[in-house]
Design a protein around this motif. Structure first.
Motif, mmCIF file in Angstrom:
data_model
loop_
_atom_site.group_PDB
_atom_site.id
_atom_site.type_symbol
_atom_site.label_atom_id
_atom_site.label_comp_id
_atom_site.label_asym_id
_atom_site.label_seq_id
_atom_site.Cartn_x
_atom_site.Cartn_y
_atom_site.Cartn_z
ATOM 1 N N SER A 53 0.816 -1.219 0.000
ATOM 2 C CA SER A 53 0.000 0.000 0.000
ATOM 3 C C SER A 53 0.851 1.271 0.000
ATOM 4 N N THR A 54 2.157 1.101 -0.100
ATOM 5 C CA THR A 54 3.046 2.262 -0.068
ATOM 6 C C THR A 54 3.019 2.989 -1.401
ATOM 7 N N LEU A 55 2.882 4.314 -1.353
ATOM 8 C CA LEU A 55 2.916 5.117 -2.562
ATOM 9 C C LEU A 55 4.250 5.835 -2.735
ATOM 10 N N VAL A 56 4.804 6.314 -1.648
ATOM 11 C CA VAL A 56 5.977 7.166 -1.739
ATOM 12 C C VAL A 56 6.961 6.825 -0.622
ATOM 13 N N MET A 57 8.246 6.974 -0.959
ATOM 14 C CA MET A 57 9.288 6.853 0.062
ATOM 15 C C MET A 57 10.085 8.146 0.074
ATOM 16 N N GLY A 58 10.365 8.630 1.259
ATOM 17 C CA GLY A 58 11.063 9.898 1.362
ATOM 18 C C GLY A 58 12.232 9.848 2.328
ATOM 19 N N TRP A 59 13.100 10.813 2.171
ATOM 20 C CA TRP A 59 14.189 11.069 3.109
ATOM 21 C C TRP A 59 13.951 12.431 3.752
ATOM 22 N N PHE A 60 14.122 12.476 5.061
ATOM 23 C CA PHE A 60 14.010 13.701 5.816
ATOM 24 C C PHE A 60 15.243 13.822 6.699
ATOM 25 N N ARG A 61 15.459 15.003 7.245
ATOM 26 C CA ARG A 61 16.568 15.171 8.175
ATOM 27 C C ARG A 61 16.177 16.127 9.281
ATOM 28 N N GLN A 62 16.834 15.961 10.393
ATOM 29 C CA GLN A 62 16.568 16.838 11.530
ATOM 30 C C GLN A 62 17.881 17.179 12.206
ATOM 31 N N ALA A 63 18.210 18.461 12.169
ATOM 32 C CA ALA A 63 19.398 18.963 12.842
ATOM 33 C C ALA A 63 19.034 19.338 14.276
ATOM 34 N N PRO A 64 20.014 19.381 15.170
ATOM 35 C CA PRO A 64 19.724 19.722 16.566
ATOM 36 C C PRO A 64 19.003 21.059 16.696
ATOM 37 N N GLY A 65 17.897 21.058 17.409
ATOM 38 C CA GLY A 65 17.158 22.281 17.638
ATOM 39 C C GLY A 65 16.305 22.749 16.488
ATOM 40 N N LYS A 66 16.226 21.944 15.435
ATOM 41 C CA LYS A 66 15.439 22.337 14.263
ATOM 42 C C LYS A 66 14.341 21.317 13.984
ATOM 43 N N ASP A 67 13.374 21.752 13.198
ATOM 44 C CA ASP A 67 12.297 20.855 12.795
ATOM 45 C C ASP A 67 12.792 19.858 11.761
ATOM 46 N N ARG A 68 12.077 18.748 11.674
ATOM 47 C CA ARG A 68 12.395 17.767 10.645
ATOM 48 C C ARG A 68 12.022 18.351 9.287
ATOM 49 N N GLU A 69 12.929 18.218 8.315
ATOM 50 C CA GLU A 69 12.680 18.822 7.010
ATOM 51 C C GLU A 69 12.824 17.795 5.895
#
Length: 121
Positions: free
Chosen positions: A29-45
């Protein structure tokens, strides 16, 4: 869906790393796979995404031309090739899957454990 991310490490600015994310379980049922990153003190982007079929890759402006998302269908694995790394790329990188084509982290349902990338200047 279970996701196992790997490939992070310490690299000097200008260097390269390749992250891997192996998917297992109920992926039909998966449509998309993504990569995200989160630096210290920042939101996940958002970093990059592609359709589960392997088509329609998309990258954030901050990594476009340096990072490339790709997929090995036979291995159910998605890669993030990161070239010309910069200190500001330092973050924990996460892979995720979802059923909606989006760059919003909260719309992704399954997450890997994260892998740390540290870029020294």
């Amino acid at each position: 869906v279970q996701l196992q991310a790997s490939g992070g490490g310490l690299v000097q600015a200008g260097g390269s790393l390749r992250l891997s994310c192996a998917a297992s379980g109920r992926t039909f049922s998966t449509l998309v796979m993504g990569w995200f990153r989160q630096a210290p003190g920042k939101d996940r982007e958002f970093v990059a995404r592609m359709l589960w079929s392997g088509s329609s890759p998309d990258h954030s402006e901050s990594v476009k031309g340096r990072f490339t998302i790709s997929r090995d269908n036979a291995k159910n694995t998605v890669y993030l090739q990161m070239n010309n790394l910069r200190p500001e790329d330092t973050a924990v990188y996460y892979c995720a899957t979802g059923r909606i084509l989006s760059i919003t982290p909260t719309l992704y349902e399954n997450w890997g454990q994260g892998t740390l990338v540290t870029v020294s200047s």
